[in-house]
Design a protein around this motif. Structure first.
Motif, PDB file in Angstrom:
ATOM      1  N   ARG A 105       0.967  -1.373   0.001  1.00  9.18           N
ATOM      2  CA  ARG A 105      -0.004  -0.221   0.231  1.00  9.18           C
ATOM      3  C   ARG A 105       0.994   1.091   0.149  1.00  9.18           C
ATOM      4  N   LEU A 106       1.952   1.326   1.079  1.00  8.31           N
ATOM      5  CA  LEU A 106       2.519   2.384   0.590  1.00  8.31           C
ATOM      6  C   LEU A 106       4.696   1.959   0.159  1.00  8.31           C
ATOM      7  N   SER A 107       4.651   3.182  -0.221  1.00  6.52           N
ATOM      8  CA  SER A 107       5.836   3.251  -0.602  1.00  6.52           C
ATOM      9  C   SER A 107       7.236   4.066  -0.305  1.00  6.52           C
ATOM     10  N   THR A 108       8.002   3.468   0.919  1.00  6.54           N
ATOM     11  CA  THR A 108       8.317   4.883   1.379  1.00  6.54           C
ATOM     12  C   THR A 108      10.570   5.351   1.296  1.00  6.54           C
ATOM     13  N   GLY A 109      10.338   4.625   0.126  1.00  7.66           N
ATOM     14  CA  GLY A 109      11.458   4.264  -1.084  1.00  7.66           C
ATOM     15  C   GLY A 109      12.549   3.979  -0.596  1.00  7.66           C
ATOM     16  N   SER A 110      12.334   2.946   0.181  1.00 12.45           N
ATOM     17  CA  SER A 110      13.986   2.198   0.922  1.00 12.45           C
ATOM     18  C   SER A 110      14.366   1.349  -0.434  1.00 12.45           C
TER      19      SER A 110
ATOM     20  N   ILE B 129       8.549   3.938  -9.275  1.00  7.62           N
ATOM     21  CA  ILE B 129       7.778   5.603  -9.185  1.00  7.62           C
ATOM     22  C   ILE B 129       8.024   7.111  -9.841  1.00  7.62           C
ATOM     23  N   ALA B 130       9.659   7.378  -9.686  1.00  8.39           N
ATOM     24  CA  ALA B 130      10.131   8.160 -10.162  1.00  8.39           C
ATOM     25  C   ALA B 130      10.094   8.545 -11.593  1.00  8.39           C
ATOM     26  N   ALA B 131       9.889   7.539 -11.973  1.00  8.97           N
ATOM     27  CA  ALA B 131      10.231   7.695 -13.798  1.00  8.97           C
ATOM     28  C   ALA B 131       9.290   7.967 -14.424  1.00  8.97           C
ATOM     29  N   MET B 132       7.556   7.119 -13.269  1.00  8.43           N
ATOM     30  CA  MET B 132       6.429   7.979 -13.803  1.00  8.43           C
ATOM     31  C   MET B 132       6.158   9.032 -13.530  1.00  8.43           C
ATOM     32  N   GLU B 133       6.467   9.340 -11.906  1.00 10.32           N
ATOM     33  CA  GLU B 133       6.122  11.123 -12.166  1.00 10.32           C
ATOM     34  C   GLU B 133       6.872  12.104 -13.233  1.00 10.32           C
TER      35      GLU B 133
ATOM     36  N   PRO C 141      -4.958  11.374  -7.666  1.00  7.80           N
ATOM     37  CA  PRO C 141      -4.569  10.918  -5.864  1.00  7.80           C
ATOM     38  C   PRO C 141      -4.629   9.584  -6.153  1.00  7.80           C
ATOM     39  N   THR C 142      -4.492   8.514  -7.215  1.00  3.31           N
ATOM     40  CA  THR C 142      -3.718   7.014  -7.189  1.00  3.31           C
ATOM     41  C   THR C 142      -2.677   6.926  -6.645  1.00  3.31           C
ATOM     42  N   PHE C 143      -1.343   8.261  -7.072  1.00  3.77           N
ATOM     43  CA  PHE C 143      -0.552   8.229  -6.290  1.00  3.77           C
ATOM     44  C   PHE C 143      -0.435   9.211  -5.700  1.00  3.77           C
ATOM     45  N   ASP C 144      -0.701   9.094  -4.118  1.00  3.71           N
ATOM     46  CA  ASP C 144      -0.846  10.300  -3.275  1.00  3.71           C
ATOM     47  C   ASP C 144       0.373   9.995  -2.291  1.00  3.71           C
ATOM     48  N   ARG C 145       1.715  10.962  -2.673  1.00  3.37           N
ATOM     49  CA  ARG C 145       3.154  11.479  -2.700  1.00  3.37           C
ATOM     50  C   ARG C 145       2.314  12.474  -1.253  1.00  3.37           C
ATOM     51  N   HIS C 146       3.148  11.855  -0.302  1.00  6.74           N
ATOM     52  CA  HIS C 146       2.883  13.172   1.170  1.00  6.74           C
ATOM     53  C   HIS C 146       3.983  12.744   2.397  1.00  6.74           C
ATOM     54  N   GLU C 147       4.721  13.780   3.038  1.00  4.68           N
ATOM     55  CA  GLU C 147       5.141  13.376   4.736  1.00  4.68           C
ATOM     56  C   GLU C 147       4.947  12.704   5.779  1.00  4.68           C
TER      57      GLU C 147
ATOM     58  N   ASP D  89       9.271  11.395   7.645  1.00  5.92           N
ATOM     59  CA  ASP D  89       9.926  10.396   6.126  1.00  5.92           C
ATOM     60  C   ASP D  89       8.426  10.994   4.986  1.00  5.92           C
ATOM     61  N   SER D  90       9.118  11.009   3.935  1.00  6.02           N
ATOM     62  CA  SER D  90       7.312  10.532   2.431  1.00  6.02           C
ATOM     63  C   SER D  90       7.379   9.768   2.141  1.00  6.02           C
ATOM     64  N   VAL D  91       6.011   9.385   1.715  1.00  7.37           N
ATOM     65  CA  VAL D  91       5.570   7.742   1.741  1.00  7.37           C
ATOM     66  C   VAL D  91       4.200   8.583   0.019  1.00  7.37           C
ATOM     67  N   VAL D  92       4.840   6.599  -0.394  1.00  6.42           N
ATOM     68  CA  VAL D  92       3.368   7.318  -1.972  1.00  6.42           C
ATOM     69  C   VAL D  92       2.765   6.565  -1.381  1.00  6.42           C
TER      70      VAL D  92
END
Length: 150
Positions: free
Chosen positions: A49-54, A62-66, A78-84, A93-96
Motif C-alpha cells: 500500500r505504501l512506498s517509503t523509498g527504501s 515511481i520516479a520515472a512514472m512521475e 490522487p491514485t499516487f498520493d505522495r505525502h509527508e 519521512d515521505s511516503v507514496v
C-alpha cells in the motif's frame, strides 16, 4: 527495425476479493495482448500500500512514472498520493500511497504511458489505457511517434 513493446502491470497486494478480480481482469487483458503478439513482454510487480523509498527499484519506477506525468502535463494524483508523515518512533519521512492497479506502457526503453493519470484529456483509467494501447497497436501505430496523449 522492429520496435519492442512492453507492458508493466503493478498490483497492490493484499487486496479484497472484488479488487483482486478487477486486477485479474487487467492482467488477463494484458496477457491477451501478449498472446496476440501486440506486445513482446509483460512484467508483473506486486507492491504494498505504501512506498517509503527504501526499495530503490520501486522508488526508481515511481520516479520515472512521475517524470512521465510531468513531461506530459499530467498528474498521477490522487491514485499516487505522495505525502509527508511523522512518527515519534521512526521520525519524519515521505511516503507514496500506491494504486491497487497501475499500467505502464513502453516502446523500446521509452515510457510512453502510465495509467491511471489525469491530464489535458481528463482522467484516464487503467481500462482506458488498455483500450487506447490496444486500438493503436491493432492499427499498427507507434504511440510514441503519433504523439498520442496516452
Amino acid at each position: 527495425m522492429t520496435q519492442s513493446r512492453r507492458l508493466a502491470v503493478y498490483l497492490r497486494s493484499p487486496v479484497p476479493g472484488d479488487t483482486e478480480r478487477r486486477q485479474a481482469s487487467v492482467l488477463s487483458r494484458a496477457e491477451t495482448l501478449h498472446q496476440q503478439e501486440f506486445v513482446d513482454d509483460i512484467s508483473v510487480t506486486y507492491w504494498h500500500r505504501l512506498s517509503t523509498g527504501s526499495d530503490t527499484a520501486e522508488a526508481a519506477e515511481i520516479a520515472a512514472m512521475e517524470a512521465w506525468a510531468a513531461e506530459h502535463d499530467c498528474t498521477l494524483a490522487p491514485t499516487f498520493d505522495r505525502h509527508e508523515r511523522h512518527s515519534a518512533f521512526l521520525g519524519d519521512d515521505s511516503v507514496v500511497t500506491l494504486p491497487v492497479v497501475c499500467l505502464a506502457y513502453y516502446e523500446d526503453d521509452d515510457l510512453v504511458g502510465v495509467y491511471p493519470h489525469a491530464g489535458p484529456c481528463g482522467h484516464c483509467t487503467v481500462t482506458d489505457g488498455l483500450d487506447r494501447i490496444e486500438s493503436a497497436l491493432r492499427s499498427g501505430e507507434s504511440l510514441a511517434q503519433t504523439g498520442s496523449h496516452l
